[in-house]
Scaffold this motif. Sequence first.
Motif, PDB file in Angstrom:
ATOM      1  N   THR A 159       0.851  -1.180   0.000  1.00 55.15           N
ATOM      2  CA  THR A 159       0.000   0.000   0.000  1.00 55.15           C
ATOM      3  C   THR A 159       0.886   1.230   0.000  1.00 55.15           C
ATOM      4  OG1 THR A 159      -1.759  -1.159   1.180  1.00 55.15           O
ATOM      5  CG2 THR A 159      -1.804   1.250   1.265  1.00 55.15           C
ATOM      6  N   VAL A 160       0.577   2.163  -0.904  1.00 55.94           N
ATOM      7  CA  VAL A 160       1.325   3.417  -0.987  1.00 55.94           C
ATOM      8  C   VAL A 160       0.348   4.573  -1.051  1.00 55.94           C
ATOM      9  CG1 VAL A 160       3.351   2.423  -2.112  1.00 55.94           C
ATOM     10  CG2 VAL A 160       1.497   3.341  -3.508  1.00 55.94           C
ATOM     11  N   GLN A 161       0.828   5.718  -0.598  1.00 51.37           N
ATOM     12  CA  GLN A 161       0.037   6.936  -0.708  1.00 51.37           C
ATOM     13  C   GLN A 161       0.817   7.904  -1.574  1.00 51.37           C
ATOM     14  OE1 GLN A 161      -0.712   9.828   2.630  1.00 51.37           O
ATOM     15  NE2 GLN A 161      -2.702   8.805   2.472  1.00 51.37           N
ATOM     16  N   LEU A 162       0.175   8.412  -2.601  1.00 51.34           N
ATOM     17  CA  LEU A 162       0.781   9.356  -3.514  1.00 51.34           C
ATOM     18  C   LEU A 162       0.381  10.774  -3.120  1.00 51.34           C
ATOM     19  CD1 LEU A 162       2.496   8.110  -5.853  1.00 51.34           C
ATOM     20  CD2 LEU A 162       0.757   6.561  -5.044  1.00 51.34           C
ATOM     21  N   PRO A 163       1.103  11.773  -3.608  1.00 53.15           N
ATOM     22  CA  PRO A 163       0.804  13.154  -3.208  1.00 53.15           C
ATOM     23  C   PRO A 163      -0.598  13.624  -3.579  1.00 53.15           C
ATOM     24  CG  PRO A 163       2.984  13.035  -4.190  1.00 53.15           C
ATOM     25  CD  PRO A 163       2.334  11.697  -4.402  1.00 53.15           C
ATOM     26  N   THR A 164      -1.110  13.184  -4.728  1.00 53.33           N
ATOM     27  CA  THR A 164      -2.426  13.630  -5.180  1.00 53.33           C
ATOM     28  C   THR A 164      -3.182  12.463  -5.810  1.00 53.33           C
ATOM     29  OG1 THR A 164      -1.749  14.180  -7.442  1.00 53.33           O
ATOM     30  CG2 THR A 164      -1.466  15.916  -5.755  1.00 53.33           C
ATOM     31  N   PHE A 165      -4.487  12.659  -5.984  1.00 49.31           N
ATOM     32  CA  PHE A 165      -5.298  11.665  -6.671  1.00 49.31           C
ATOM     33  C   PHE A 165      -4.802  11.468  -8.098  1.00 49.31           C
ATOM     34  CE2 PHE A 165      -9.113  10.603  -9.220  1.00 49.31           C
ATOM     35  CZ  PHE A 165      -9.412   9.371  -8.648  1.00 49.31           C
ATOM     36  N   ALA A 166      -4.471  12.564  -8.775  1.00 47.06           N
ATOM     37  CA  ALA A 166      -3.975  12.465 -10.154  1.00 47.06           C
ATOM     38  C   ALA A 166      -2.689  11.643 -10.215  1.00 47.06           C
ATOM     39  CB  ALA A 166      -3.757  13.853 -10.744  1.00 47.06           C
ATOM     40  N   ASP A 167      -1.790  11.810  -9.245  1.00 56.64           N
ATOM     41  CA  ASP A 167      -0.563  11.005  -9.202  1.00 56.64           C
ATOM     42  C   ASP A 167      -0.895   9.527  -9.021  1.00 56.64           C
ATOM     43  OD1 ASP A 167       1.202  13.194  -9.470  1.00 56.64           O
ATOM     44  OD2 ASP A 167       1.294  13.490  -7.292  1.00 56.64           O
ATOM     45  N   ALA A 168      -1.865   9.244  -8.162  1.00 53.49           N
ATOM     46  CA  ALA A 168      -2.256   7.854  -7.927  1.00 53.49           C
ATOM     47  C   ALA A 168      -2.801   7.227  -9.208  1.00 53.49           C
ATOM     48  CB  ALA A 168      -3.286   7.778  -6.802  1.00 53.49           C
ATOM     49  N   ILE A 169      -3.646   7.954  -9.907  1.00 51.22           N
ATOM     50  CA  ILE A 169      -4.211   7.419 -11.140  1.00 51.22           C
ATOM     51  C   ILE A 169      -3.131   7.268 -12.209  1.00 51.22           C
ATOM     52  CG2 ILE A 169      -5.861   7.868 -13.004  1.00 51.22           C
ATOM     53  CD1 ILE A 169      -7.019   6.869 -10.232  1.00 51.22           C
ATOM     54  N   TRP A 226      -8.875   7.320  -3.027  1.00 46.19           N
ATOM     55  CA  TRP A 226      -8.388   8.682  -3.198  1.00 46.19           C
ATOM     56  C   TRP A 226      -6.949   8.633  -3.669  1.00 46.19           C
ATOM     57  CZ3 TRP A 226      -6.664  12.598   0.963  1.00 46.19           C
ATOM     58  CH2 TRP A 226      -6.455  13.862   0.389  1.00 46.19           C
ATOM     59  N   ARG A 227      -5.968   8.931  -2.831  1.00 49.89           N
ATOM     60  CA  ARG A 227      -4.576   8.905  -3.277  1.00 49.89           C
ATOM     61  C   ARG A 227      -3.796   7.714  -2.706  1.00 49.89           C
ATOM     62  NH1 ARG A 227      -1.298  13.034   0.194  1.00 49.89           N
ATOM     63  NH2 ARG A 227      -2.530  12.993   2.081  1.00 49.89           N
ATOM     64  N   THR A 228      -4.529   6.771  -2.128  1.00 51.59           N
ATOM     65  CA  THR A 228      -3.927   5.571  -1.563  1.00 51.59           C
ATOM     66  C   THR A 228      -4.218   4.388  -2.474  1.00 51.59           C
ATOM     67  OG1 THR A 228      -4.206   6.438   0.678  1.00 51.59           O
ATOM     68  CG2 THR A 228      -3.872   4.059   0.456  1.00 51.59           C
ATOM     69  N   LEU A 229      -3.157   3.685  -2.845  1.00 52.29           N
ATOM     70  CA  LEU A 229      -3.267   2.510  -3.715  1.00 52.29           C
ATOM     71  C   LEU A 229      -2.798   1.285  -2.958  1.00 52.29           C
ATOM     72  CD1 LEU A 229      -1.581   3.951  -6.938  1.00 52.29           C
ATOM     73  CD2 LEU A 229      -4.025   3.896  -6.385  1.00 52.29           C
ATOM     74  N   THR A 230      -3.524   0.190  -3.098  1.00 52.82           N
ATOM     75  CA  THR A 230      -3.080  -1.091  -2.571  1.00 52.82           C
ATOM     76  C   THR A 230      -3.003  -2.067  -3.742  1.00 52.82           C
ATOM     77  OG1 THR A 230      -4.085  -0.694  -0.418  1.00 52.82           O
ATOM     78  CG2 THR A 230      -3.558  -2.982  -0.966  1.00 52.82           C
ATOM     79  N   PHE A 231      -1.803  -2.641  -3.901  1.00 56.11           N
ATOM     80  CA  PHE A 231      -1.546  -3.618  -4.955  1.00 56.11           C
ATOM     81  C   PHE A 231      -1.496  -4.996  -4.318  1.00 56.11           C
ATOM     82  CE2 PHE A 231       0.514   0.315  -6.230  1.00 56.11           C
ATOM     83  CZ  PHE A 231      -0.009   0.501  -7.509  1.00 56.11           C
ATOM     84  N   ARG A 232      -2.121  -5.956  -4.983  1.00 56.59           N
ATOM     85  CA  ARG A 232      -2.088  -7.348  -4.517  1.00 56.59           C
ATOM     86  C   ARG A 232      -1.711  -8.213  -5.707  1.00 56.59           C
ATOM     87  NH1 ARG A 232      -5.241 -11.995  -3.771  1.00 56.59           N
ATOM     88  NH2 ARG A 232      -4.951 -12.948  -1.734  1.00 56.59           N
ATOM     89  N   CYS A 233      -0.587  -8.921  -5.571  1.00 59.49           N
ATOM     90  CA  CYS A 233      -0.094  -9.767  -6.659  1.00 59.49           C
ATOM     91  C   CYS A 233      -0.204 -11.233  -6.265  1.00 59.49           C
ATOM     92  CB  CYS A 233       1.372  -9.440  -6.974  1.00 59.49           C
ATOM     93  SG  CYS A 233       1.642  -7.758  -7.537  1.00 59.49           S
ATOM     94  N   LEU A 244       1.924   3.761   4.322  1.00 62.06           N
ATOM     95  CA  LEU A 244       0.932   4.158   5.320  1.00 62.06           C
ATOM     96  C   LEU A 244       1.536   4.329   6.700  1.00 62.06           C
ATOM     97  CD1 LEU A 244      -2.309   2.250   4.353  1.00 62.06           C
ATOM     98  CD2 LEU A 244      -1.674   4.609   3.920  1.00 62.06           C
ATOM     99  N   GLU A 245       2.673   3.685   6.954  1.00 63.67           N
ATOM    100  CA  GLU A 245       3.319   3.840   8.250  1.00 63.67           C
ATOM    101  C   GLU A 245       3.806   5.280   8.449  1.00 63.67           C
ATOM    102  OE1 GLU A 245       6.357   2.550   5.254  1.00 63.67           O
ATOM    103  OE2 GLU A 245       4.402   1.807   5.827  1.00 63.67           O
TER     104      GLU A 245
END
Length: 106
Positions: free
Chosen positions: A30-40, A63-70, A102-103
Amino acid sequence: MAELLDPEAVTTALRELDGWSGDPAALTRTVQLPTFADAIAVVDRVAVVAESMDHHPDIDIRWRTLTFRCSTHSAGGVTGRDTELARRIDEIVSNQGEPRGLEDEG
Protein backbone atom coordinates in the motif's frame (compact mmCIF):
# COMPACT_ATOMS: atom_id res chain seq x y z
CA MET A 1 1.46 -22.80 -15.70
CA ALA A 2 3.78 -20.83 -13.40
CA GLU A 3 5.22 -22.70 -10.43
CA LEU A 4 4.21 -21.67 -6.91
CA LEU A 5 6.94 -20.30 -4.66
CA ASP A 6 7.37 -22.11 -1.36
CA PRO A 7 7.11 -20.10 1.89
CA GLU A 8 10.90 -19.69 2.16
CA ALA A 9 11.14 -18.33 -1.39
CA VAL A 10 8.32 -15.87 -0.69
CA THR A 11 10.08 -14.69 2.48
CA THR A 12 13.32 -14.24 0.54
CA ALA A 13 11.53 -12.30 -2.20
CA LEU A 14 9.84 -10.03 0.35
CA ARG A 15 13.25 -9.06 1.76
CA GLU A 16 14.12 -7.67 -1.66
CA LEU A 17 10.82 -5.84 -2.23
CA ASP A 18 10.50 -2.41 -0.62
CA GLY A 19 7.32 -2.01 1.39
CA TRP A 20 5.74 -5.33 0.39
CA SER A 21 4.25 -7.86 2.78
CA GLY A 22 2.58 -11.15 2.20
CA ASP A 23 2.70 -14.89 2.32
CA PRO A 24 2.51 -17.72 -0.21
CA ALA A 25 -1.06 -16.64 -1.08
CA ALA A 26 -0.28 -13.06 -2.19
CA LEU A 27 2.12 -10.11 -2.08
CA THR A 28 0.66 -6.77 -0.98
CA ARG A 29 1.88 -3.18 -0.91
CA THR A 30 0.00 0.00 0.00
CA VAL A 31 1.33 3.42 -0.99
CA GLN A 32 0.04 6.94 -0.71
CA LEU A 33 0.78 9.36 -3.51
CA PRO A 34 0.80 13.15 -3.21
CA THR A 35 -2.43 13.63 -5.18
CA PHE A 36 -5.30 11.67 -6.67
CA ALA A 37 -3.98 12.47 -10.15
CA ASP A 38 -0.56 11.01 -9.20
CA ALA A 39 -2.26 7.85 -7.93
CA ILE A 40 -4.21 7.42 -11.14
CA ALA A 41 -1.04 8.04 -13.18
CA VAL A 42 0.62 5.18 -11.29
CA VAL A 43 -2.38 2.93 -11.97
CA ASP A 44 -2.19 3.82 -15.67
CA ARG A 45 1.52 2.94 -15.82
CA VAL A 46 0.99 -0.31 -13.91
CA ALA A 47 -1.80 -1.20 -16.35
CA VAL A 48 0.58 -0.85 -19.32
CA VAL A 49 3.19 -3.07 -17.63
CA ALA A 50 0.57 -5.61 -16.55
CA GLU A 51 -0.76 -5.85 -20.10
CA SER A 52 2.76 -6.33 -21.49
CA MET A 53 3.38 -9.12 -18.96
CA ASP A 54 -0.13 -10.57 -19.37
CA HIS A 55 -0.20 -10.65 -15.58
CA HIS A 56 -2.50 -8.31 -13.67
CA PRO A 57 -2.49 -7.22 -10.03
CA ASP A 58 -5.57 -6.47 -8.00
CA ILE A 59 -5.56 -2.71 -7.36
CA ASP A 60 -7.62 -0.92 -4.75
CA ILE A 61 -7.89 2.86 -5.23
CA ARG A 62 -8.92 5.02 -2.26
CA TRP A 63 -8.39 8.68 -3.20
CA ARG A 64 -4.58 8.91 -3.28
CA THR A 65 -3.93 5.57 -1.56
CA LEU A 66 -3.27 2.51 -3.71
CA THR A 67 -3.08 -1.09 -2.57
CA PHE A 68 -1.55 -3.62 -4.96
CA ARG A 69 -2.09 -7.35 -4.52
CA CYS A 70 -0.09 -9.77 -6.66
CA SER A 71 -1.07 -13.41 -6.91
CA THR A 72 -1.21 -15.90 -9.75
CA HIS A 73 -4.83 -16.98 -9.52
CA SER A 74 -4.42 -19.89 -11.93
CA ALA A 75 -1.61 -21.32 -9.77
CA GLY A 76 -3.29 -20.58 -6.46
CA GLY A 77 -0.66 -18.27 -4.96
CA VAL A 78 2.60 -16.43 -5.44
CA THR A 79 4.86 -17.28 -8.37
CA GLY A 80 7.91 -15.68 -9.92
CA ARG A 81 5.57 -13.68 -12.14
CA ASP A 82 4.23 -11.95 -9.02
CA THR A 83 7.65 -11.04 -7.68
CA GLU A 84 8.62 -9.63 -11.08
CA LEU A 85 5.38 -7.62 -11.28
CA ALA A 86 5.98 -6.32 -7.74
CA ARG A 87 9.48 -5.15 -8.78
CA ARG A 88 8.01 -3.38 -11.80
CA ILE A 89 5.35 -1.73 -9.62
CA ASP A 90 8.12 -0.54 -7.27
CA GLU A 91 9.93 1.09 -10.20
CA ILE A 92 6.76 2.87 -11.29
CA VAL A 93 5.90 4.06 -7.78
CA SER A 94 9.44 5.29 -7.10
CA ASN A 95 9.37 7.37 -10.29
CA GLN A 96 6.06 9.08 -9.43
CA GLY A 97 6.20 11.93 -6.95
CA GLU A 98 7.03 11.20 -3.35
CA PRO A 99 5.03 8.12 -2.39
CA ARG A 100 4.67 7.35 1.29
CA GLY A 101 3.90 4.10 2.97
CA LEU A 102 0.93 4.16 5.32
CA GLU A 103 3.32 3.84 8.25
CA ASP A 104 4.37 7.45 7.45
CA GLU A 105 0.84 8.69 8.13
CA GLY A 106 1.48 9.08 11.88
